[in-house]
Design a protein around this motif. Structure first.
Motif, PDB file in Angstrom:
ATOM      1  N   PRO A   1       0.807  -1.216   0.000  1.00  0.00           N
ATOM      2  CA  PRO A   1       0.000   0.000   0.000  1.00  0.00           C
ATOM      3  C   PRO A   1       0.846   1.274   0.000  1.00  0.00           C
ATOM      4  O   PRO A   1       0.320   2.370   0.112  1.00  0.00           O
ATOM      5  CB  PRO A   1      -0.767  -0.121   1.318  1.00  0.00           C
ATOM      6  CG  PRO A   1       0.228  -0.787   2.240  1.00  0.00           C
ATOM      7  CD  PRO A   1       1.016  -1.734   1.352  1.00  0.00           C
ATOM      8  N   LEU A   2       2.167   1.127  -0.135  1.00  0.00           N
ATOM      9  CA  LEU A   2       3.061   2.274   0.043  1.00  0.00           C
ATOM     10  C   LEU A   2       3.272   3.127  -1.200  1.00  0.00           C
ATOM     11  O   LEU A   2       3.513   4.324  -1.088  1.00  0.00           O
ATOM     12  CB  LEU A   2       4.424   1.792   0.563  1.00  0.00           C
ATOM     13  CG  LEU A   2       4.371   1.026   1.885  1.00  0.00           C
ATOM     14  CD1 LEU A   2       5.734   0.467   2.224  1.00  0.00           C
ATOM     15  CD2 LEU A   2       3.860   1.930   2.993  1.00  0.00           C
ATOM     16  N   CYS A   3       3.210   2.549  -2.380  1.00  0.00           N
ATOM     17  CA  CYS A   3       3.548   3.293  -3.588  1.00  0.00           C
ATOM     18  C   CYS A   3       2.290   3.697  -4.358  1.00  0.00           C
ATOM     19  O   CYS A   3       1.497   2.826  -4.737  1.00  0.00           O
ATOM     20  CB  CYS A   3       4.465   2.460  -4.481  1.00  0.00           C
ATOM     21  SG  CYS A   3       4.903   3.302  -6.011  1.00  0.00           S
ATOM     22  N   PRO A   4       2.129   4.993  -4.634  1.00  0.00           N
ATOM     23  CA  PRO A   4       0.936   5.439  -5.367  1.00  0.00           C
ATOM     24  C   PRO A   4       0.960   5.048  -6.846  1.00  0.00           C
ATOM     25  O   PRO A   4      -0.063   5.134  -7.522  1.00  0.00           O
ATOM     26  CB  PRO A   4       0.969   6.961  -5.207  1.00  0.00           C
ATOM     27  CG  PRO A   4       2.395   7.300  -4.966  1.00  0.00           C
ATOM     28  CD  PRO A   4       2.971   6.121  -4.231  1.00  0.00           C
ATOM     29  N   LEU A   5       2.106   4.572  -7.359  1.00  0.00           N
ATOM     30  CA  LEU A   5       2.193   4.168  -8.760  1.00  0.00           C
ATOM     31  C   LEU A   5       1.811   2.699  -8.975  1.00  0.00           C
ATOM     32  O   LEU A   5       1.582   2.272 -10.106  1.00  0.00           O
ATOM     33  CB  LEU A   5       3.608   4.402  -9.288  1.00  0.00           C
ATOM     34  CG  LEU A   5       4.102   5.848  -9.227  1.00  0.00           C
ATOM     35  CD1 LEU A   5       5.564   5.908  -9.625  1.00  0.00           C
ATOM     36  CD2 LEU A   5       3.257   6.735 -10.111  1.00  0.00           C
ATOM     37  N   ALA A   6       1.750   1.927  -7.901  1.00  0.00           N
ATOM     38  CA  ALA A   6       1.489   0.489  -8.005  1.00  0.00           C
ATOM     39  C   ALA A   6       0.109   0.208  -8.586  1.00  0.00           C
ATOM     40  O   ALA A   6      -0.866   0.885  -8.249  1.00  0.00           O
ATOM     41  CB  ALA A   6       1.617  -0.169  -6.637  1.00  0.00           C
ATOM     42  N   ILE A   7       0.060  -0.809  -9.468  1.00  0.00           N
ATOM     43  CA  ILE A   7      -1.222  -1.246 -10.012  1.00  0.00           C
ATOM     44  C   ILE A   7      -1.528  -2.699  -9.635  1.00  0.00           C
ATOM     45  O   ILE A   7      -2.601  -3.201  -9.919  1.00  0.00           O
ATOM     46  CB  ILE A   7      -1.293  -1.050 -11.553  1.00  0.00           C
ATOM     47  CG1 ILE A   7      -0.068  -1.632 -12.236  1.00  0.00           C
ATOM     48  CG2 ILE A   7      -1.473   0.400 -11.902  1.00  0.00           C
ATOM     49  CD1 ILE A   7      -0.045  -1.460 -13.744  1.00  0.00           C
ATOM     50  N   THR A   8      -0.573  -3.352  -8.998  1.00  0.00           N
ATOM     51  CA  THR A   8      -0.788  -4.700  -8.461  1.00  0.00           C
ATOM     52  C   THR A   8       0.235  -4.962  -7.354  1.00  0.00           C
ATOM     53  O   THR A   8       1.106  -4.147  -7.097  1.00  0.00           O
ATOM     54  CB  THR A   8      -0.725  -5.761  -9.584  1.00  0.00           C
ATOM     55  OG1 THR A   8      -1.263  -6.982  -9.090  1.00  0.00           O
ATOM     56  CG2 THR A   8       0.693  -5.994 -10.082  1.00  0.00           C
ATOM     57  N   GLU A   9       0.126  -6.110  -6.726  1.00  0.00           N
ATOM     58  CA  GLU A   9       0.997  -6.465  -5.602  1.00  0.00           C
ATOM     59  C   GLU A   9       2.413  -6.788  -6.059  1.00  0.00           C
ATOM     60  O   GLU A   9       2.632  -7.250  -7.175  1.00  0.00           O
ATOM     61  CB  GLU A   9       0.437  -7.677  -4.863  1.00  0.00           C
ATOM     62  CG  GLU A   9      -0.861  -7.438  -4.130  1.00  0.00           C
ATOM     63  CD  GLU A   9      -0.727  -6.580  -2.891  1.00  0.00           C
ATOM     64  OE1 GLU A   9       0.409  -6.261  -2.476  1.00  0.00           O
ATOM     65  OE2 GLU A   9      -1.775  -6.226  -2.324  1.00  0.00           O
ATOM     66  N   ALA A  10       3.355  -6.580  -5.158  1.00  0.00           N
ATOM     67  CA  ALA A  10       4.743  -6.997  -5.391  1.00  0.00           C
ATOM     68  C   ALA A  10       5.291  -7.556  -4.075  1.00  0.00           C
ATOM     69  O   ALA A  10       5.322  -8.763  -3.885  1.00  0.00           O
ATOM     70  CB  ALA A  10       5.597  -5.852  -5.914  1.00  0.00           C
ATOM     71  N   GLU A  11       5.693  -6.665  -3.145  1.00  0.00           N
ATOM     72  CA  GLU A  11       6.302  -7.115  -1.897  1.00  0.00           C
ATOM     73  C   GLU A  11       5.368  -8.004  -1.077  1.00  0.00           C
ATOM     74  O   GLU A  11       5.797  -9.024  -0.547  1.00  0.00           O
ATOM     75  CB  GLU A  11       6.721  -5.902  -1.064  1.00  0.00           C
ATOM     76  CG  GLU A  11       7.532  -6.262   0.159  1.00  0.00           C
ATOM     77  CD  GLU A  11       8.024  -5.018   0.885  1.00  0.00           C
ATOM     78  OE1 GLU A  11       9.236  -4.942   1.138  1.00  0.00           O
ATOM     79  OE2 GLU A  11       7.201  -4.132   1.186  1.00  0.00           O
ATOM     80  N   ARG A  12       4.096  -7.647  -1.003  1.00  0.00           N
ATOM     81  CA  ARG A  12       3.160  -8.481  -0.236  1.00  0.00           C
ATOM     82  C   ARG A  12       2.788  -9.753  -0.995  1.00  0.00           C
ATOM     83  O   ARG A  12       2.377 -10.733  -0.391  1.00  0.00           O
ATOM     84  CB  ARG A  12       1.879  -7.700   0.096  1.00  0.00           C
ATOM     85  CG  ARG A  12       2.107  -6.555   1.054  1.00  0.00           C
ATOM     86  CD  ARG A  12       0.816  -5.944   1.543  1.00  0.00           C
ATOM     87  NE  ARG A  12      -0.099  -5.557   0.468  1.00  0.00           N
ATOM     88  CZ  ARG A  12      -1.228  -4.887   0.655  1.00  0.00           C
ATOM     89  NH1 ARG A  12      -1.583  -4.505   1.869  1.00  0.00           N
ATOM     90  NH2 ARG A  12      -2.009  -4.581  -0.368  1.00  0.00           N
ATOM     91  N   GLY A  13       2.936  -9.754  -2.303  1.00  0.00           N
ATOM     92  CA  GLY A  13       2.563 -10.916  -3.103  1.00  0.00           C
ATOM     93  C   GLY A  13       3.685 -11.900  -3.359  1.00  0.00           C
ATOM     94  O   GLY A  13       3.430 -13.072  -3.655  1.00  0.00           O
ATOM     95  N   ILE A  14       4.929 -11.443  -3.233  1.00  0.00           N
ATOM     96  CA  ILE A  14       6.054 -12.321  -3.604  1.00  0.00           C
ATOM     97  C   ILE A  14       6.181 -13.577  -2.727  1.00  0.00           C
ATOM     98  O   ILE A  14       6.525 -14.638  -3.257  1.00  0.00           O
ATOM     99  CB  ILE A  14       7.396 -11.555  -3.703  1.00  0.00           C
ATOM    100  CG1 ILE A  14       8.408 -12.386  -4.522  1.00  0.00           C
ATOM    101  CG2 ILE A  14       7.929 -11.168  -2.358  1.00  0.00           C
ATOM    102  CD1 ILE A  14       9.669 -11.648  -4.902  1.00  0.00           C
TER     103      ILE A  14
END
Length: 193
Positions: free
Chosen positions: A7-20
């Motif tokens: 939830p930290l980056c306003p540019l994100a369009i999907t999960e990364a750190e929480r999804g990895i």
């Protein structure tokens, strides 16, 4: 490696750190399914948007967020970061990742050269061939168990067994196992034959 994304980056369009963590567990499960050793490794990087903060464009397997619960798959980077990856597929939903990973890892295991990294393998095979493998994938080929009865019998007995098996639409192994099961059952019932 993964970028912070939601939830930290306003540019994100999907999960990364929480999804990895979940993605890595699923990749490990695919490794096990196709028979890759636990010690095998692939450089994987995931980002929640195309900005690429976690450098997915240098990974052997990069996942770049391209929509809600969707990733571009990048392949071809090398473990030592000396070669850039290229876009392999777009708009792959997170729930469909195994449909792409399974054939890629299976053929890497089966067709790689000695100590060839996953990234080098994908580059050598070429994306056209890899797309074909993914599109035609129906699961790992289960090689039938092959039993050689010849060492346990003389030539005439083996040939007779093979002929009888053909007449019964069976393999020599199936027929031999049937004979053994019948013999054991007879022994257990006290009817030695």
């Amino acid at each position: 490696m993964a970028c912070p994304a939601f939830p930290l980056c306003p540019l994100a369009i999907t999960e990364a750190e929480r999804g990895i963590p979940d993605i890595l567990k699923r990749i490990r499960a695919v490794f096990e399914k196709v028979g890759l050793k636990y010690s095998e490794s692939v450089v994987i990087r995931v980002t929640g948007c195309p900005n690429g903060c976690a450098r997915p464009y240098m990974a052997e397997l990069g996942l770049v967020g391209d929509g809600p619960n969707s990733y571009q798959i990048w392949l071809g980077g090398t473990p030592n970061q000396t070669q850039l990856a290229r876009t392999f597929m777009n708009k792959v939903k997170v729930q469909d990742l195994e449909k792409v990973f399974e054939p890629l890892f299976y053929y890497w295991k089966r067709k790689r050269q000695t100590k060839e990294s996953f990234g080098d393998f994908t580059t050598r095979m070429g994306f056209e061939k890899l797309h074909e493998l993914v599109d035609k994938w129906e699961g790992p080929v289960q090689s039938p168990a092959r039993y050689n009865l010849k060492p346990f019998t003389d030539k005439e007995t083996y040939e007779a067994m093979e002929e009888l098996a053909k007449l019964q639409n069976k393999t020599a192994h199936q027929l031999a196992m049937e004979v053994i099961r019948n013999f054991v059952a007879a022994q257990q019932n006290g009817k030695s034959e």
